[in-house]
Design an enzyme around this catalytic site. Sequence first.
Site, short mmCIF file in Angstrom:
data_model
loop_
_atom_site.label_atom_id
_atom_site.label_comp_id
_atom_site.label_asym_id
_atom_site.label_seq_id
_atom_site.Cartn_x
_atom_site.Cartn_y
_atom_site.Cartn_z
N LYS A 191 -63.61 -19.81 48.04
CA LYS A 191 -62.53 -20.33 47.19
C LYS A 191 -61.73 -21.41 47.91
O LYS A 191 -60.76 -21.93 47.37
CB LYS A 191 -61.62 -19.19 46.74
N ASP A 251 -62.20 -10.55 35.68
CA ASP A 251 -63.33 -11.46 35.88
C ASP A 251 -64.04 -11.79 34.58
O ASP A 251 -64.66 -12.83 34.44
CB ASP A 251 -64.34 -10.83 36.85
N ASN A 265 -56.90 -3.81 34.29
CA ASN A 265 -57.08 -3.13 35.56
C ASN A 265 -55.78 -2.42 35.94
O ASN A 265 -54.78 -2.54 35.24
CB ASN A 265 -57.52 -4.12 36.65
N PHE A 272 -55.50 -13.05 47.31
CA PHE A 272 -55.54 -11.63 47.65
C PHE A 272 -56.96 -11.15 47.39
O PHE A 272 -57.60 -11.66 46.47
CB PHE A 272 -54.55 -10.83 46.78
N LYS A 313 -64.64 -14.61 50.42
CA LYS A 313 -63.82 -15.18 49.33
C LYS A 313 -62.94 -16.31 49.84
O LYS A 313 -62.76 -17.32 49.17
CB LYS A 313 -62.93 -14.09 48.71
#
Length: 407
Positions: free
Chosen positions: A356, A279, A210, A338, A352
Amino acid sequence: MLKNKTIIVGVSGGIAAYKTCEVVSRLKDLGANVYVVMTKSAQEFVSPLTFRTLSGNPVITYLFSKELKNIPVPHISLSQKADLIIIAPATANIIGKVARGIADDPISTITMSAKCKKLIAPAMNCEMWRNPVVSENTVKLKKLGFVFVGPEVGKLACGDHDIGRMSEPNQIIEKAIELIGVKQDLKREKILVTAGGTREAIDPVRFISNRSSGKMGYAVAEAARDRGAEVTLISANVALPSPLDIKPIKVESADEMLTAVLGNYSEADIIIMAAAVGDYKSEIRNSKFILRSSAATENGSETKLKSKTLNLKLIKNHDIIKTISQQKGRAKKILVGFALETDNLLTNAKKKLKEKDLDMIVANDETTFDSDSAKVTIISKNGKAKKLPKLRKSETANRILDALLRL
Ligand code: CTP
C-alpha cells in the site's frame, strides 16, 4: 496543556492551603477538570466554598456527603478517572497515612484506590520534616513512584526561617505539567483520521460489517487534537460520543468513506486509516427487505427463492489507503495504516505496508476489537518495528503519534 485532564487536588490542614487556591485556579486555566478533596482540618484554613467556586465542581469533604449523590462510589469512580492526584499542602499526618496504608479520610482513601500519577507538596514545621519517621515515609513513597515537589526553605508559620514551606503554585503547576502535560508537538499539523467499521448494505435492514468499535481511531483523533493538531475525523459506524471540538464526518459504507477521504485528504499532512474498511460489498443492494421466499436479481426483477441457500455475490471495494497512496502529491503526506491480523501478524503487516506504499503501519490482533486497551506493534517504512505493551487506547494513540513524529 492540561486540556481534558482530570486532576484531584487533596488539601490537608496547613496554612499553605491558601496557596492551593491559586494552584486550583491555574489548573483550571490550563484546561484541567479539577476536583478538590479536603480533610477536616483543611477546612479550618480555607472554606470548601472557595474551592467549589474555583474548581466549578463539588468539593469532597466527606465521602458519604449528599453533595456527591451523583457520583457513584466517589472514592473509586473519581480516582479511576483521574490523571493526577496532587496533595498540597501535604502534612506529616497525610504523608504518614498514605505511606502506611491508612485510609480514614477522603484524601487517603481516594489516593489508595488511584492508579494515576501522584504529586506531593509537603508543608510542615522544619522539625516535623526532619523527624526520621517523616523521612522514612517520604523515602517509602518516593520508592513507590510518588513525586515530591518541595518543601522549600523560607518563612514558616511558627516564624522560623527554615525548611518546610510549601512550594509556590507555579512550581507545583510546572511539576504537574511535567507529569501529565500534553506536548503541543502537532501544532499546525492537519491530520485526517478514519475510524469505525464500514457497513455494506444487503437490503434496507441487513448489512455486512465487522466488529470494529472505532475506539482506536477516536483515541488517535483525540490525542492528535490534544497535541495541537487540526483533526478531521471520518467516522464509520460507531457507538461513541463525538470527541470534544471535533465534528465527525459520518459515513456508512466503504464507498462513502472513499468519497469522504478523497474530498478531504488533499488538505491533510498526515492520513491515519484506523477504520476497518469492508473488503467486499454485495453486488446488489435490494431496495426491499429480502423475504424468505423472494429476493431481487441483478436486473432488478424478483426471483423466487426455492432452494435452501441464498447466494450473495460480493464484489471488491476500493482500497482507500492505496488509492490515496497512488494520488499525485502523495509524497508530501504521511500515510499510516492499521493491520488487523489473526496469523503471522508482523509478516502480513509488513507486506501491507509495502503493497500500500505506507510510511507506517500499526499491527494488531483481534483481541483489540471493542476493548479499551490495545497491544500493537508499530512498523515504519525503514523496517523498524516497535512492540508496545498492552496499554489504554489513549496511551497507544499517543505512542503512535510519537512514532509518527520520529519518521
Ligand atoms: N483499508 C482501506 N481500504 C480497504 C481496506 C483496508 O483503506 N478497502 C486500509 C485499512 O483502513 C487499514 C489498512 O488498509 O489501514 C489495512 O487494512 P486490513 O483490513 O488489515 O487489510 P486489507 O488490505 O483489507 O487486507 P486483508 O483484509 O486481506 O487483511
